[in-house]
Design a protein around this motif. Structure first.
Motif, mmCIF file in Angstrom:
data_model
loop_
_atom_site.group_PDB
_atom_site.id
_atom_site.type_symbol
_atom_site.label_atom_id
_atom_site.label_comp_id
_atom_site.label_asym_id
_atom_site.label_seq_id
_atom_site.Cartn_x
_atom_site.Cartn_y
_atom_site.Cartn_z
ATOM 1 N N ALA A 1 -19.904 17.329 -24.856
ATOM 2 C CA ALA A 1 -21.066 16.670 -25.456
ATOM 3 C C ALA A 1 -21.950 16.017 -24.408
ATOM 4 O O ALA A 1 -23.189 16.136 -24.448
ATOM 5 C CB ALA A 1 -20.622 15.649 -26.493
ATOM 6 N N THR A 2 -21.344 15.346 -23.437
ATOM 7 C CA THR A 2 -22.148 14.636 -22.435
ATOM 8 C C THR A 2 -22.831 15.603 -21.477
ATOM 9 O O THR A 2 -24.001 15.421 -21.113
ATOM 10 C CB THR A 2 -21.265 13.673 -21.632
ATOM 11 O OG1 THR A 2 -20.148 14.395 -21.070
ATOM 12 C CG2 THR A 2 -20.735 12.561 -22.530
ATOM 13 N N ARG A 3 -22.151 16.680 -21.078
ATOM 14 C CA ARG A 3 -22.748 17.625 -20.135
ATOM 15 C C ARG A 3 -23.870 18.432 -20.785
ATOM 16 O O ARG A 3 -24.913 18.675 -20.178
ATOM 17 C CB ARG A 3 -21.688 18.588 -19.567
ATOM 18 C CG ARG A 3 -20.609 17.947 -18.701
ATOM 19 C CD ARG A 3 -21.175 17.072 -17.582
ATOM 20 N NE ARG A 3 -22.136 17.731 -16.712
ATOM 21 C CZ ARG A 3 -21.831 18.402 -15.606
ATOM 22 N NH1 ARG A 3 -20.570 18.518 -15.235
ATOM 23 N NH2 ARG A 3 -22.760 18.927 -14.857
ATOM 24 N N VAL A 4 -23.672 18.873 -22.018
ATOM 25 C CA VAL A 4 -24.688 19.664 -22.708
ATOM 26 C C VAL A 4 -25.963 18.853 -22.908
ATOM 27 O O VAL A 4 -27.072 19.372 -22.830
ATOM 28 C CB VAL A 4 -24.146 20.195 -24.052
ATOM 29 C CG1 VAL A 4 -25.256 20.845 -24.863
ATOM 30 C CG2 VAL A 4 -23.035 21.204 -23.810
ATOM 31 N N ALA A 5 -25.799 17.551 -23.148
ATOM 32 C CA ALA A 5 -26.960 16.686 -23.375
ATOM 33 C C ALA A 5 -27.798 16.492 -22.117
ATOM 34 O O ALA A 5 -28.948 16.045 -22.188
ATOM 35 C CB ALA A 5 -26.494 15.331 -23.909
ATOM 36 N N GLU A 6 -27.244 16.841 -20.948
ATOM 37 C CA GLU A 6 -27.959 16.648 -19.690
ATOM 38 C C GLU A 6 -29.042 17.696 -19.449
ATOM 39 O O GLU A 6 -29.920 17.502 -18.618
ATOM 40 C CB GLU A 6 -26.967 16.696 -18.516
ATOM 41 C CG GLU A 6 -25.967 15.551 -18.502
ATOM 42 C CD GLU A 6 -24.932 15.747 -17.397
ATOM 43 O OE1 GLU A 6 -25.073 16.712 -16.610
ATOM 44 O OE2 GLU A 6 -23.980 14.948 -17.334
ATOM 45 N N PHE A 7 -28.978 18.820 -20.181
ATOM 46 C CA PHE A 7 -29.866 19.940 -19.885
ATOM 47 C C PHE A 7 -30.762 20.272 -21.071
ATOM 48 O O PHE A 7 -30.338 20.225 -22.224
ATOM 49 C CB PHE A 7 -29.045 21.178 -19.507
ATOM 50 C CG PHE A 7 -28.129 20.951 -18.328
ATOM 51 C CD1 PHE A 7 -28.616 21.006 -17.033
ATOM 52 C CD2 PHE A 7 -26.791 20.661 -18.519
ATOM 53 C CE1 PHE A 7 -27.781 20.790 -15.948
ATOM 54 C CE2 PHE A 7 -25.941 20.449 -17.447
ATOM 55 C CZ PHE A 7 -26.435 20.498 -16.148
ATOM 56 N N ASP A 8 -32.003 20.651 -20.757
ATOM 57 C CA ASP A 8 -32.936 21.038 -21.814
ATOM 58 C C ASP A 8 -32.492 22.320 -22.508
ATOM 59 O O ASP A 8 -32.543 22.429 -23.732
ATOM 60 C CB ASP A 8 -34.345 21.243 -21.238
ATOM 61 C CG ASP A 8 -34.959 19.946 -20.751
ATOM 62 O OD1 ASP A 8 -34.567 18.880 -21.273
ATOM 63 O OD2 ASP A 8 -35.809 19.992 -19.849
ATOM 64 N N THR A 9 -32.065 23.307 -21.709
ATOM 65 C CA THR A 9 -31.668 24.609 -22.267
ATOM 66 C C THR A 9 -30.396 25.084 -21.581
ATOM 67 O O THR A 9 -30.300 25.073 -20.351
ATOM 68 C CB THR A 9 -32.777 25.661 -22.064
ATOM 69 O OG1 THR A 9 -33.983 25.190 -22.654
ATOM 70 C CG2 THR A 9 -32.390 26.982 -22.712
ATOM 71 N N MET A 10 -29.424 25.516 -22.400
ATOM 72 C CA MET A 10 -28.167 26.034 -21.864
ATOM 73 C C MET A 10 -27.752 27.282 -22.648
ATOM 74 O O MET A 10 -28.028 27.400 -23.845
ATOM 75 C CB MET A 10 -27.037 25.004 -21.981
ATOM 76 C CG MET A 10 -27.175 23.778 -21.120
ATOM 77 S SD MET A 10 -25.652 22.771 -21.165
ATOM 78 C CE MET A 10 -24.572 23.721 -20.081
ATOM 79 N N LEU A 11 -27.091 28.179 -21.953
ATOM 80 C CA LEU A 11 -26.417 29.297 -22.598
ATOM 81 C C LEU A 11 -24.926 29.092 -22.372
ATOM 82 O O LEU A 11 -24.482 28.971 -21.228
ATOM 83 C CB LEU A 11 -26.855 30.631 -22.000
ATOM 84 C CG LEU A 11 -26.118 31.865 -22.537
ATOM 85 C CD1 LEU A 11 -26.368 32.048 -24.029
ATOM 86 C CD2 LEU A 11 -26.531 33.124 -21.770
ATOM 87 N N ILE A 12 -24.170 29.031 -23.461
ATOM 88 C CA ILE A 12 -22.740 28.732 -23.348
ATOM 89 C C ILE A 12 -21.918 29.895 -23.879
ATOM 90 O O ILE A 12 -22.168 30.411 -24.972
ATOM 91 C CB ILE A 12 -22.394 27.440 -24.112
ATOM 92 C CG1 ILE A 12 -23.162 26.268 -23.486
ATOM 93 C CG2 ILE A 12 -20.883 27.178 -24.069
ATOM 94 C CD1 ILE A 12 -22.923 24.946 -24.140
ATOM 95 N N MET A 13 -20.950 30.310 -23.071
ATOM 96 C CA MET A 13 -20.039 31.382 -23.451
ATOM 97 C C MET A 13 -18.697 30.783 -23.850
ATOM 98 O O MET A 13 -18.028 30.124 -23.048
ATOM 99 C CB MET A 13 -19.837 32.367 -22.295
ATOM 100 C CG MET A 13 -18.820 33.461 -22.604
ATOM 101 S SD MET A 13 -18.693 34.750 -21.337
ATOM 102 C CE MET A 13 -17.819 33.890 -20.037
#
Length: 488
Positions: free
Chosen positions: A30-42
């Motif tokens: 949750a904390t890492r994903v919130a750091e970025f505007d756009t992410m692609l997660i596998m």
């Protein structure tokens, strides 16, 4: 010294600038994903073969997208260890599952390409403004240097066309690269202060068609989008696995060693010859070139296990999806003759078929491409047909049941049929996307064949046939129960 090296290795593993994607767990997701505007997660499992195949492409894309402007971050979650709770939270039920996150929340499922360059292209289109603002001639030249179609809006002031352009850019940003400029030098050079131009990528430019197209339609989003989709592939485009669905029938494809990365000159040597002929048939067919290595499965559909020559081989599909093959060795003259005959309906369609069985009197009838109409479509019987693959484990398991079903219904007005769908063409309206695929077709042919999705035991089939048969079975009632002797 050891402590310094250890510190460096830890720093490398934690700092994404050193390459590769991030590895997230339940503790930091949750904390890492919130750091970025756009992410692609596998979301993956270490034992998954598809995940192992995707991983190097994913890591390549991670490095390239980190340099994108603006950057896009890629991350992985191991659903079998540290990320179990996260995978459950986001409904992951298969591997790999890819999702696009924006500002810490799921934006949408990722269903795009699974190769590095394809991932980069799609994800780069997800960030920043849909239309890049061009403020210098150098930036304009750099924008046009990409390997994709570039759409540029030249606007000195607000206008309905500019509004339509921006709306279309938002909607089609995954398929086209859009830019906008009011730079006086560019407006003057392209002779438009309120207009839109589609520029072909340099590696596809040729002398047989314009290298740029100016939009002259209505100032509406729908009109502009329709125009872009019509113009996007030009006369003979490079058809890839990612865009193959965009080439609609009737289509003519030349297969050879298409490789714009390593051999642009050689690729265009043959493409130019195809262009020279196809320009006279542009109103009749859609044309494309494809890499024979990327489309081996399509070559197999036309009976080619390999292509012995460096010259293109040409296949075509008509509007009703019939297949046609140019049998002669490629030359400009032979290609032109093939297209003329194809246009005038003077060619026999190619039919992939095994030989018709010499003895086809067993309880389970064998269908092949050449006898399909006789044993299925026009047999004047209700028909249950299994489309199988010789290598399919589920098909092998079904074989003794299917044989017994044929014996049980040998005296009925029902045909039990099987067909190897890997060595024979499956005609419409039947569609086979997995094995085994089973269809029920009624004898009168008024209703379209329906997919059978019931159980795979003998009684399951008998009950289904007994219920749906046009005429009640002689040996079974409508519920599938055996009739008593006095009922027979």
């Amino acid at each position: 010294m050891f402590s310094v090296v250890l510190f460096f290795l830890v720093a490398v593993s934690l700092d994404p600038a050193f390459g590769g994607s991030l590895e997230l767990t339940d503790n930091d997701f949750a904390t890492r994903v919130a750091e970025f505007d756009t992410m692609l997660i596998m979301f993956y499992a270490p034992w998954c073969g598809h995940c192992k195949k995707l991983k190097p492409e994913f890591e390549m894309a991670a490095d390239l997208l980190r340099e994108n402007d603006p950057p896009v971050e890629l991350a992985k979650v191991d659903c079998t260890e540290g990320g179990k709770a996260t995978c459950t939270e986001f409904g992951v039920s298969g591997y790999p599952t890819l999702k696009i996150f924006k500002n810490g929340k799921v934006s949408k499922e990722y269903s795009g390409p699974r190769d590095g360059p394809g991932i980069v292209k799609l994800m780069a289109s997800q960030v920043g403004p849909s239309a890049k603002e061009i403020t210098s001639v150098e930036a304009f030249e750099k924008f046009l240097a990409a390997e994709d179609n570039s759409v540029v809006g030249f606007f000195k002031a607000a206008s309905p066309l500019k509004e339509a352009f921006l709306e279309a850019a938002d909607n089609l940003r995954e398929k086209f690269r859009f830019a906008i400029t009011d730079l006086a030098e560019l407006v003057k050079k392209h002779d438009t202060s309120d207009g839109i131009i589609l520029f072909r990528p340099k590696h596809l430019q040729n002398i047989f068609e314009p290298n740029q197209h100016k939009y002259d339609g209505e100032s509406s989003k729908s009109s502009l989008e329709a125009w872009l989709k019509k113009k996007q592939h030009g006369l003979v485009d490079h058809r890839t696995r990612d865009n193959a669905d965009e080439f609609k029938n009737p289509v003519v494809v030349a297969y050879y060693k298409v490789d714009y990365a390593k051999n642009e000159k050689g690729t265009n040597y043959w493409r130019n010859r195809i262009l020279k002929v196809s320009k006279n048939f542009a109103d009749d067919f859609t044309f494309a070139v494809s890499s024979k290595d990327d489309f081996q499965h399509e070559l197999n559909e036309f009976g080619y296990d390999y292509v012995p020559s460096e010259k293109p081989i040409v296949f075509a599909r008509s509007k009703d999806n019939k297949k046609f093959a140019m049998k002669e060795e490629f030359s400009i003259e032979n290609f032109e003759s093939f297209l003329k005959k194809l246009k005038n309906n003077e060619l026999e369609p190619y039919l992939k078929s095994e030989p018709i069985p010499e003895d086809n009197t067993k309880p389970v009838i064998v269908a092949v491409g050449k006898n399909f109409d006789d044993v299925v479509t026009n047999n004047n019987k209700d028909t249950l047909i299994e489309f199988y693959a010789p290598w399919c484990g589920h098909c092998k398991k079904l074989t003794p049941v299917w044989d017994e079903l044929g014996e049980k219904l040998a005296g009925e007005d029902v045909a039990i049929v099987k067909m190897d769908a890997t060595n024979n063409d499956v005609p419409a309206p039947f569609e086979v996307r997995g094995f085994p695929t089973i269809y029920w077709a009624t004898k009168d042919g008024k209703a379209s064949p329906v997919t059978y999705n019931g159980g795979r035991e003998l009684n399951d089939f008998i009950k289904y046939i007994a219920k749906h048969a046009t005429t009640e079975l002689k040996s079974f009632d409508r519920s599938g129960n055996p009739k008593k002797k006095d009922e027979l």
